[in-house]
Design an enzyme around this catalytic site. Structure first.
Site, PDB file in Angstrom:
ATOM      1  N   GLU A 386      -5.553   0.592  -9.864  1.00  0.00           N
ATOM      2  CA  GLU A 386      -5.694  -0.412  -8.805  1.00  0.00           C
ATOM      3  C   GLU A 386      -5.801  -1.823  -9.392  1.00  0.00           C
ATOM      4  O   GLU A 386      -5.208  -2.753  -8.872  1.00  0.00           O
ATOM      5  CB  GLU A 386      -6.941  -0.080  -7.979  1.00  0.00           C
ATOM      6  N   THR A 512       6.633  -6.428   4.754  1.00  0.00           N
ATOM      7  CA  THR A 512       5.767  -6.092   3.626  1.00  0.00           C
ATOM      8  C   THR A 512       5.216  -4.676   3.725  1.00  0.00           C
ATOM      9  O   THR A 512       4.687  -4.147   2.753  1.00  0.00           O
ATOM     10  CB  THR A 512       4.628  -7.135   3.473  1.00  0.00           C
TER      11      THR A 512
END
Ligand SMILES: *[C@@H]1O[C@H](CO)[C@@H](O)[C@H](O)[C@H]1NC(C)=O
Ligand SMILES: *[C@@H]1O[C@H](CO)[C@@H](O)[C@H](O)[C@H]1NC(C)=O
Ligand SMILES: *[C@@H]1O[C@H](CO)[C@@H](O)[C@H](O)[C@H]1NC(C)=O
Ligand SMILES: *[C@@H]1O[C@H](CO)[C@@H](O)[C@H](O)[C@H]1NC(C)=O
Ligand SMILES: *[C@@H]1O[C@H](CO)[C@@H](O)[C@H](O)[C@H]1NC(C)=O
Ligand SMILES: *[C@@H]1O[C@H](CO)[C@@H](O)[C@H](O)[C@H]1NC(C)=O
Ligand SMILES: *[C@@H]1O[C@H](CO)[C@@H](O)[C@H](O)[C@H]1NC(C)=O
Length: 521
Positions: A386, A512
């Protein structure tokens, strides 16, 4: 409401973003097109190899959908470990709406119609939770507009009931009308966090990404519905982002701070990068130009941001100078850290380079793709973390060897079923036709399938650098359907009009959340 003086600044630019489109506007006139498109091997889609990979992705889509449909539909998400449901997106069926365009591109007719039966039943005014203007726009509004574009166009044969196709647009209008009070601020920069029950807001600042990632969906809705209010609302907000104030909030030309006071429209910091909080603002600058080439002002702001990124933010880890990462910044001080989220940047540079016909952006994007690929291949699971960093002065002692080999160290080891690395492999493949990128996407997909599969679906995990991925977080994000499975499929799938064009002339542009929207004609 009181209007503040900064509006005058916005108003100067408003005129350039406000126009009536002639119906014969040429598409994406390739103004700078000097890229040699004849390099690289011929595309390998359509080979038996790619077809069987594409089918394997469809199989994973079916497993995920069956788990969700059995245990969670029409809630927002599946908690796959114990077969329960979650409602993190207002309980309107986020996974269903987010899965629609993927099911359409895969030709999964039964799933398409299950989703189409659900959407007309959603009551947008009913929710007990805070509504995010940004999340609701990119997932729900984007999902419905994309479904409408595909089903009123090339995939019209997939809908059992044409009334459900019309309902997609009607529901997009209902949703936008419920959301639109968000723009009733003194500046016109919207609030993001809304309380529908009271028409309230949480009174906080808004951010660059959450303000700057609305324009594609709301302009598409204006074009489809004929209601110009949707366009003028987002144009007014966007004007504060393309002419940012104060000047100190633009530490490098085109690269901005993150937080914006919705009362004044002024930025309140100069921190940012291509990371979460800012990311998709930059992404949409070039995508709006693809959507309609009259958005030249946004194209020019993308070019400014891209040039400054290359000039000021390019960073090579001391332990792996062969890798290229993009640093974040606080003012003009660089922060040598990045995120999985930011790995869309390679793909966005490649897309911009193709559309503008400027090879340096494609080459830079391909270098960023290599860096993000390294974040995957360096870990025990073959999945990237992440968050990561490469500041040589802050390497944790127990990651010194890892840093020496990999060029980065892990600052948040979780994986949330995010798409950005595979998304950028997709753009790299579409631009180069190099099957290496298909292989990379496949290897990432196999690793994700092996590590995140649990119970009735797929789950976020806690540690990409533990051989088993650590623990399951028991959450199957809606963007797993919208993005990871779509890009993993499309990179292996046959040529189609919605595939990103090798030659920079696109008929569709992906929002997106990876929902393809038809460009303006
Ligand atoms: C299932 O897991 C979720 C999240 O981990 C938890 O909140 C919920 O209570 C669990 N439900 C049952 C029935 O075990
Ligand atoms: C909000 O959406 C619901 C349908 O979901 C619709 O009935 C209502 O009219 C909408 N509200 C506004 C202000 O448009
Ligand atoms: C156009 O959209 C605005 C904003 O949601 C809404 O207030 C208005 O009623 C709409 N106009 C029409 C004619 O539907
Ligand atoms: C935004 O600016 C106004 C006017 O200067 C100020 O009163 C308000 O406190 C600011 N809001 C935030 C959240 O900082
Ligand atoms: C490294 O040390 C930190 C702090 O003691 C610990 O939390 C982390 O789990 C360790 N990481 C590895 C990869 O051993
Ligand atoms: C990593 O490289 C640094 C600098 O060359 C060195 O000091 C350090 O011992 C190396 N770490 C490991 C675990 O090899
Ligand atoms: C995904 O995992 C399942 C088992 O969990 C396996 O049957 C399937 O072959 C895997 N697919 C890929 C593409 O690795």
């Amino acid at each position: 409401m009181t209007r503040f003086t900064s509006l005058a600044l916005g108003a100067a630019f408003l005129s350039s973003l406000t126009y009536a489109l002639p119906s014969n506007t040429p598409l994406n006139t390739p103004r700078y097109n000097n890229v040699k498109n004849n390099c690289g091997p011929p595309p390998s889609y359509g080979t038996p190899h790619a077809i069987s990979r594409a089918q394997a992705v469809v199989d994973v889509f079916k497993t995920s959908w069956d788990g969700y449909y059995t245990y969670a539909f029409p809630s927002d998400e599946l908690e796959p470990v114990n077969n329960t449901a979650s409602n993190s997106r207002n309980g309107w069926g986020a996974s269903a709406v987010d899965a629609l365009s993927t099911a359409l591109l895969m030709g999964e007719t039964e799933t398409v119609n299950q989703i189409l039966e659900h959407i007309p039943t959603i009551d947008w005014s009913q929710t007990s939770d805070e509504v995010s203007l940004f999340e609701t726009t990119i997932r729900y509004l984007g999902g419905m507009l994309s479904g409408y574009d595909l089903l009123s166009g090339p995939l019209s044969h997939l809908a059992d009931d044409p009334a459900n196709v019309d309902a997609l647009l009607a529901q997009a209008i209902n949703l936008a009308n419920n959301l639109s009070y968000a723009f009733e601020t003194p500046s016109g920069v919207p609030w993001n966090n809304l309380d529908f029950a009271t028409r309230g807001n949480d009174g906080s600042e808004n951010g660059l990404a959450t303000v700057g990632t609305l324009i594609l969906e709301w302009v598409r809705l204006a074009d489809l519905s004929g209601n110009e209010t949707y366009r003028s609302l987002v144009h007014k907000a966007e004007n504060y982002l393309i002419a940012p104030s104060p000047a100190s909030s633009e530490p490098f030309p085109g690269l901005l701070g993150t937080n914006i006071n919705v009362t004044t429209g002024l930025f309140t910091d100069a921190k940012g990068g291509w990371v979460g909080g800012s990311d998709s603002f930059y992404e949409y600058l070039i995508k709006m130009y693809i959507y309609n080439p009259r958005y030249e002002l946004l194209r020019d702001r993308w070019i400014a941001a891209a040039d400054s990124t290359i000039k000021y933010l390019t960073s090579h880890p001391v332990s792996r100078p062969d890798l290229t990462f993009v640093a974040a910044y606080d003012g003009t001080t660089l922060r040598l850290r990045s995120q999985h989220l930011a790995c869309f940047d390679g793909g966005n540079f490649i897309l911009g380079g193709q559309v503008l016909g400027i090879e340096k952006y494609i080459n830079y994007g391909l270098a960023l793709v290599e860096g993000c690929h390294d974040t995957y291949t360096s870990t025990a699971t073959g999945i990237g973390p992440e968050q990561f960093a490469w500041d040589p002065t802050s390497v944790p002692a127990n990651q010194s060897g890892f840093f020496n080999t990999s060029g980065f160290y892990i600052t948040d080891p979780s994986y949330d079923l995010r798409p950005e690395v595979i998304e950028s492999f997709y753009y790299a493949y579409r631009a180069t036709s190099d099957p290496k990128y298909q292989d990379w996407a496949w290897e990432a997909f196999v690793a994700i399938n092996a590590t995140t599969r649990v119970g009735s679906g797929y789950s976020a995990i806690t540690n990409v650098n533990a051989p088993d991925g650590g623990d399951f977080s028991n959450f199957q994000e809606s963007f797993w359907f919208a993005e990871v499975l779509k890009y993993s499929y499309l990179i292996q799938a046959p040529e189609a009009e919605w595939q990103v064009s090798k030659y920079g002339k696109n008929e569709w542009v992906f929002n997106t959340e990876a929902h393809p929207v038809r460009v303006s004609h």
